[in-house]
Write an enzyme that holds these catalytic residues in place. Structure first.
Site, PDB file in Angstrom:
ATOM      1  N   ASP A  13      40.995  39.334  40.825  1.00  0.00           N
ATOM      2  CA  ASP A  13      39.829  38.450  40.789  1.00  0.00           C
ATOM      3  C   ASP A  13      40.241  37.249  39.945  1.00  0.00           C
ATOM      4  O   ASP A  13      40.646  37.418  38.794  1.00  0.00           O
ATOM      5  CB  ASP A  13      38.660  39.226  40.156  1.00  0.00           C
ATOM      6  CG  ASP A  13      37.323  38.513  40.255  1.00  0.00           C
ATOM      7  OD1 ASP A  13      37.276  37.398  40.796  1.00  0.00           O
ATOM      8  OD2 ASP A  13      36.321  39.092  39.780  1.00  0.00           O
ATOM      9  N   GLU A  19      39.147  32.213  35.372  1.00  0.00           N
ATOM     10  CA  GLU A  19      39.132  33.681  35.420  1.00  0.00           C
ATOM     11  C   GLU A  19      40.520  34.250  35.700  1.00  0.00           C
ATOM     12  O   GLU A  19      41.279  33.704  36.499  1.00  0.00           O
ATOM     13  CB  GLU A  19      38.173  34.162  36.530  1.00  0.00           C
ATOM     14  CG  GLU A  19      38.115  35.690  36.650  1.00  0.00           C
ATOM     15  CD  GLU A  19      37.087  36.168  37.667  1.00  0.00           C
ATOM     16  OE1 GLU A  19      36.783  35.421  38.610  1.00  0.00           O
ATOM     17  OE2 GLU A  19      36.609  37.313  37.507  1.00  0.00           O
ATOM     18  N   HIS A  57      33.151  45.312  40.007  1.00  0.00           N
ATOM     19  CA  HIS A  57      32.396  45.056  38.792  1.00  0.00           C
ATOM     20  C   HIS A  57      32.531  46.177  37.781  1.00  0.00           C
ATOM     21  O   HIS A  57      31.942  46.123  36.720  1.00  0.00           O
ATOM     22  CB  HIS A  57      30.944  44.664  39.095  1.00  0.00           C
ATOM     23  CG  HIS A  57      30.884  43.240  39.553  1.00  0.00           C
ATOM     24  ND1 HIS A  57      30.187  42.839  40.648  1.00  0.00           N
ATOM     25  CD2 HIS A  57      31.505  42.139  39.093  1.00  0.00           C
ATOM     26  CE1 HIS A  57      30.379  41.528  40.820  1.00  0.00           C
ATOM     27  NE2 HIS A  57      31.170  41.087  39.885  1.00  0.00           N
ATOM     28  N   ASP A  78      36.610  30.550  43.239  1.00  0.00           N
ATOM     29  CA  ASP A  78      36.704  31.928  42.763  1.00  0.00           C
ATOM     30  C   ASP A  78      37.089  32.794  43.961  1.00  0.00           C
ATOM     31  O   ASP A  78      36.393  32.799  44.980  1.00  0.00           O
ATOM     32  CB  ASP A  78      35.344  32.348  42.185  1.00  0.00           C
ATOM     33  CG  ASP A  78      35.410  33.662  41.420  1.00  0.00           C
ATOM     34  OD1 ASP A  78      36.328  34.466  41.672  1.00  0.00           O
ATOM     35  OD2 ASP A  78      34.513  33.897  40.590  1.00  0.00           O
ATOM     36  N   GLU A 114      35.985  35.922  32.555  1.00  0.00           N
ATOM     37  CA  GLU A 114      35.627  34.697  33.264  1.00  0.00           C
ATOM     38  C   GLU A 114      34.604  33.860  32.511  1.00  0.00           C
ATOM     39  O   GLU A 114      33.423  33.890  32.817  1.00  0.00           O
ATOM     40  CB  GLU A 114      35.164  34.973  34.695  1.00  0.00           C
ATOM     41  CG  GLU A 114      34.139  36.053  34.892  1.00  0.00           C
ATOM     42  CD  GLU A 114      33.815  36.233  36.384  1.00  0.00           C
ATOM     43  OE1 GLU A 114      33.659  35.226  37.095  1.00  0.00           O
ATOM     44  OE2 GLU A 114      33.724  37.393  36.818  1.00  0.00           O
ATOM     45  N   HIS A 161      34.096  41.445  33.529  1.00  0.00           N
ATOM     46  CA  HIS A 161      33.708  42.793  33.968  1.00  0.00           C
ATOM     47  C   HIS A 161      34.923  43.693  34.129  1.00  0.00           C
ATOM     48  O   HIS A 161      36.040  43.210  34.343  1.00  0.00           O
ATOM     49  CB  HIS A 161      32.976  42.691  35.312  1.00  0.00           C
ATOM     50  CG  HIS A 161      33.701  41.834  36.305  1.00  0.00           C
ATOM     51  ND1 HIS A 161      34.659  42.333  37.133  1.00  0.00           N
ATOM     52  CD2 HIS A 161      33.651  40.497  36.546  1.00  0.00           C
ATOM     53  CE1 HIS A 161      35.142  41.344  37.876  1.00  0.00           C
ATOM     54  NE2 HIS A 161      34.565  40.206  37.525  1.00  0.00           N
TER      55      HIS A 161
HETATM   56 MN    MN Z   1      35.826  35.987  40.400  1.00  0.00          MN
HETATM   57 MN    MN Z   2      34.915  38.286  38.397  1.00  0.00          MN
END
Ligand code: MN
Ligand code: MN
Length: 296
Positions: A97, A281, A163, A86, A188, A155
Site C-alpha cells: 500500500d 504512504e 486494514h 494512492d 500514511e 493501519h
Molecule cells: Mn494507500
Molecule cells: Mn493505507
C-alpha cells in the site's frame, strides 16, 4: 513471524508500486487525464504479475481519499494541484500500500508529508508502541508548521486484509500496543495547512463486497459475484464493471446491492473548507532493521 516466502511476496508486491512511484513522478504532467493515470497504473500492476488491491485513488487538492476516476471521467491534472496517488498491489494476498503526492510546483505540504512518513518509519522496531509512531509523525508535521488530518490513519496489514487489526493515527494518542517483529503496517500521514478533519462527500465510485445476499436482478448478481471472486473481496470502482454491465445498469445494480447490505460504499473523503491536503504512504515490515517494501 513471517516465513521467507511471505517476506519475498510482500517485497515483490512492494517493488511493483515502488517502481510505479518513480515512473509516475517523472511522467505526470499538467493536462494529463486522471483516468489515463489510473489505467496506466492498474495495467502495470497486472502486467507485473500482481493484482490491484484497490482501484487507484487520485485525490486532488481537498479530496483526501476514495476518489477514483469515474467511468467517462474528464478531469485533468492542473498546474499547482496537489494530486495524491494512492495505489495497492497484492501477490497472493500479500499487500503493498503506497501513496505519494504530485504537484507541478514545489510544495511545502508534500515535503512535510514525506518528512512525517520518514519520521514515523525511523522509530519502527520490535516493541515500538503505536503511540510512539504517532507522536513521531505528529511532531514532524507540526515542526514543518502544518497540521495532520486527524481522522485518517495508517493501519496494520494482513494477508488479504489491508486494514489489519489496528490503526496508526497521525495524531498523538495513548495506544500502548507494541508491534512485534514480522508485523506489517502502512503509515500514511495526511497534511493540511492546519489540523483538519475530512467528511464524506460525493461522488461514490468505490465499493467492496460485504456479504452474499439474494438479489433479484441478473446484473446485481453478476456484480456481486465479480466483487467476491474476480476482485477477491477487495474494493472495486464502477469503471471496472463496464466490460461486464452497461453504465446505467451498473447504477441500478449497485443501488440494489447497497440497499440489502451486500456491498459497502466508500464516499470521497474531503476537507469541506476546500483546503489542500498532501499524503505520503509506505508499507513496512517490523524488524530490527525495518523493511520498507514500497521503496526501491
Ligand atoms: Mn494507500
Ligand atoms: Mn493505507
Amino acid at each position: 513471524m513471517l516465513s521467507e516466502e511471505e517476506v519475498s511476496k510482500y517485497k515483490e508486491a512492494g517493488k511493483i508500486v515502488a517502481r510505479l512511484r518513480e515512473d509516475m513522478l517523472k511522467s505526470i504532467k499538467p493536462g494529463q487525464h486522471l483516468l489515463d493515470i489510473a489505467n496506466k497504473i492498474e495495467d502495470t500492476v497486472f502486467k507485473a504479475g500482481a493484482r490491484p488491491a484497490f482501484p487507484v485513488n487520485i485525490g486532488v487538492n481537498e479530496a483526501a481519499a476514495h476518489y477514483t476516476p469515474q467511468i467517462a471521467d474528464t478531469k485533468v491534472v492542473n498546474e499547482g494541484d496537489l494530486v495524491k496517488i494512492d495505489m495497492g498491489a497484492h501477490i497472493d494476498g500479500y499487500l503493498a500500500d503506497m501513496a505519494f503526492t504530485y504537484c507541478s510546483e514545489k510544495s511545502p505540504l508534500i515535503d512535510a508529508a514525506e518528512k512525517a512518513l520518514k519520521a514515523g518509519i525511523s522509530v519502527i522496531r520490535p516493541g515500538v508502541s503505536i503511540s510512539e509512531i504517532s507522536a513521531a509523525i505528529h511532531d514532524a508535521i507540526e515542526t514543518s508548521g502544518f497540521g495532520p488530518v486527524v481522522n485518517l490513519s495508517g493501519h496494520g496489514i494482513g494477508r488479504y486484509n489491508f486494514h489489519g487489526d489496528f490503526s496508526v493515527p497521525n495524531v498523538r494518542n495513548t495506544n500502548e500496543k507494541a508491534l512485534k517483529e514480522g508485523e506489517v503496517l502502512a503509515l500514511e500521514p495526511f497534511v493540511c495547512e492546519s489540523s483538519a478533519h475530512v467528511d464524506e462527500s460525493e461522488p461514490v465510485e468505490i465499493f467492496q463486497f460485504a456479504q452474499s445476499k439474494p438479489v433479484r436482478s441478473i446484473d446485481a448478481r453478476k456484480i456481486l459475484s465479480l466483487a467476491e471472486k474476480e476482485y477477491g473481496g477487495f474494493p472495486f470502482p464502477r469503471r471496472w464493471l463496464v466490460k461486464h454491465v452497461s453504465p446505467f445498469k451498473i447504477k441500478m445494480a449497485l443501488l440494489e446491492l447497497e440497499k440489502v447490505g451486500a456491498v459497502t460504499k466508500y464516499p470521497v473523503l474531503k476537507d469541506m473548507q476546500g483546503r489542500k491536503i498532501a499524503q505520503a504512504e509506505d508499507t513496512i515490515i517490523v524488524a530490527d532493521k525495518p523493511i520498507v517494501t514500497t521503496r526501491i
